[in-house]
Design a protein around this motif. Structure first.
Motif, PDB file in Angstrom:
ATOM      1  N   THR A 130       4.645   6.077 -26.441  1.00 25.71           N
ATOM      2  CA  THR A 130       3.241   5.709 -26.231  1.00 25.71           C
ATOM      3  C   THR A 130       2.393   6.155 -27.410  1.00 25.71           C
ATOM      4  O   THR A 130       1.508   5.412 -27.877  1.00 25.71           O
TER       5      THR A 130
ATOM      6  N   TRP B 149       0.263   3.777 -29.953  1.00 27.11           N
ATOM      7  CA  TRP B 149      -1.162   4.013 -30.221  1.00 27.11           C
ATOM      8  C   TRP B 149      -1.418   4.139 -31.719  1.00 27.11           C
ATOM      9  O   TRP B 149      -2.400   3.604 -32.239  1.00 27.11           O
TER      10      TRP B 149
ATOM     11  N   LEU C 198      -4.520   1.486 -26.711  1.00 25.57           N
ATOM     12  CA  LEU C 198      -3.545   1.419 -25.627  1.00 25.57           C
ATOM     13  C   LEU C 198      -4.164   0.649 -24.473  1.00 25.57           C
ATOM     14  O   LEU C 198      -5.359   0.778 -24.199  1.00 25.57           O
TER      15      LEU C 198
ATOM     16  N   GLN D 246      -0.987   1.076 -19.674  1.00 26.87           N
ATOM     17  CA  GLN D 246      -0.113   2.012 -20.361  1.00 26.87           C
ATOM     18  C   GLN D 246      -0.557   3.445 -20.125  1.00 26.87           C
ATOM     19  O   GLN D 246       0.275   4.326 -19.878  1.00 26.87           O
TER      20      GLN D 246
END
Length: 205
Positions: A57, A61, A67, A71
């Motif tokens: 993640t 980003w 994002l 998410q």
């Protein structure tokens, strides 16, 4: 970066899930002692999944500078429910997580419908330009689909083995989502915006 490496995006999205599956299959019949506590394969897989999802993640980003709300919500729930499973050595918290996520997504989409707000289109309009009626229909269908997935997850984790749930989570849910998206191809075509209207529609969201 994404254009030069088209494999990177799916690798980031599915990598943590594949890692979870691999660790579980490797240790599913074993017990491993960590700090004097015995952990089974499911908890070990969860322990590997949480930091992997956090890392991918963060990479997404950094790559895109943003994002999606889903998410962020997914990451928070994974950390909370996955962390509880590891801390309490109880797989049930992690198996409950998809139910919470899908019900939350369904509630958000349903609220958007009631408020006549095109939240789904605001997120996906660049990839899938459609008129307002198309987004309304897709939002309703997706909200009902998420409710179905939540109910299905409850049936699987409450009535089947850990191994069955892991197979369902790793392969069953992505396949169902793919079938759902493919099954709405007619809706996409029927409500697609002409190329000249796409920019105007984006400004109106």
């Amino acid at each position: 970066m994404e254009n030069s490496k088209p494999w990177l995006k799916p690798a980031l999205e599915f990598g943590p899930l594949i890692l979870f599956f691999a660790v579980f299959m490797l240790y599913r019949t074993d017990t491993v002692l960590i700090a004097g506590r015995p952990y089974g394969g499911f908890i070990l897989a969860t322990l590997a999944f949480i930091p992997a999802l956090m890392a991918t993640t963060a990479i997404q980003w950094r790559m895109t500078g943003k994002l999606a709300p889903m998410q962020v919500a997914t990451l928070v729930l994974v950390v909370v429910f996955g962390g509880l499973s590891v801390w309490l050595n109880d797989p049930r918290f992690f198996t409950l997580k998809p139910t919470i996520i899908y019900l939350m997504f369904a509630a958000i989409l349903g609220t958007g419908l009631m408020l006549r707000r095109n939240w789904l289109g605001a997120v996906l309009s660049e990839a899938l330009p459609m008129d307002a009626e198309g987004w309304r229909k897709l939002t309703l269908r997706m909200a009902l689909f998420f409710v179905f997935l939540a109910m299905l997850n409850e049936v699987v984790w409450r009535n089947m083995s850990e191994s069955s749930w892991v197979w369902f989570k790793t392969f069953g849910l992505p396949v169902l989502l793919f079938v759902f998206l493919l099954g709405n191809a007619g809706l996409y075509r029927a409500h697609a915006l002409p190329p000249k209207d796409v920019a105007d529609d984006d400004r109106a969201l």
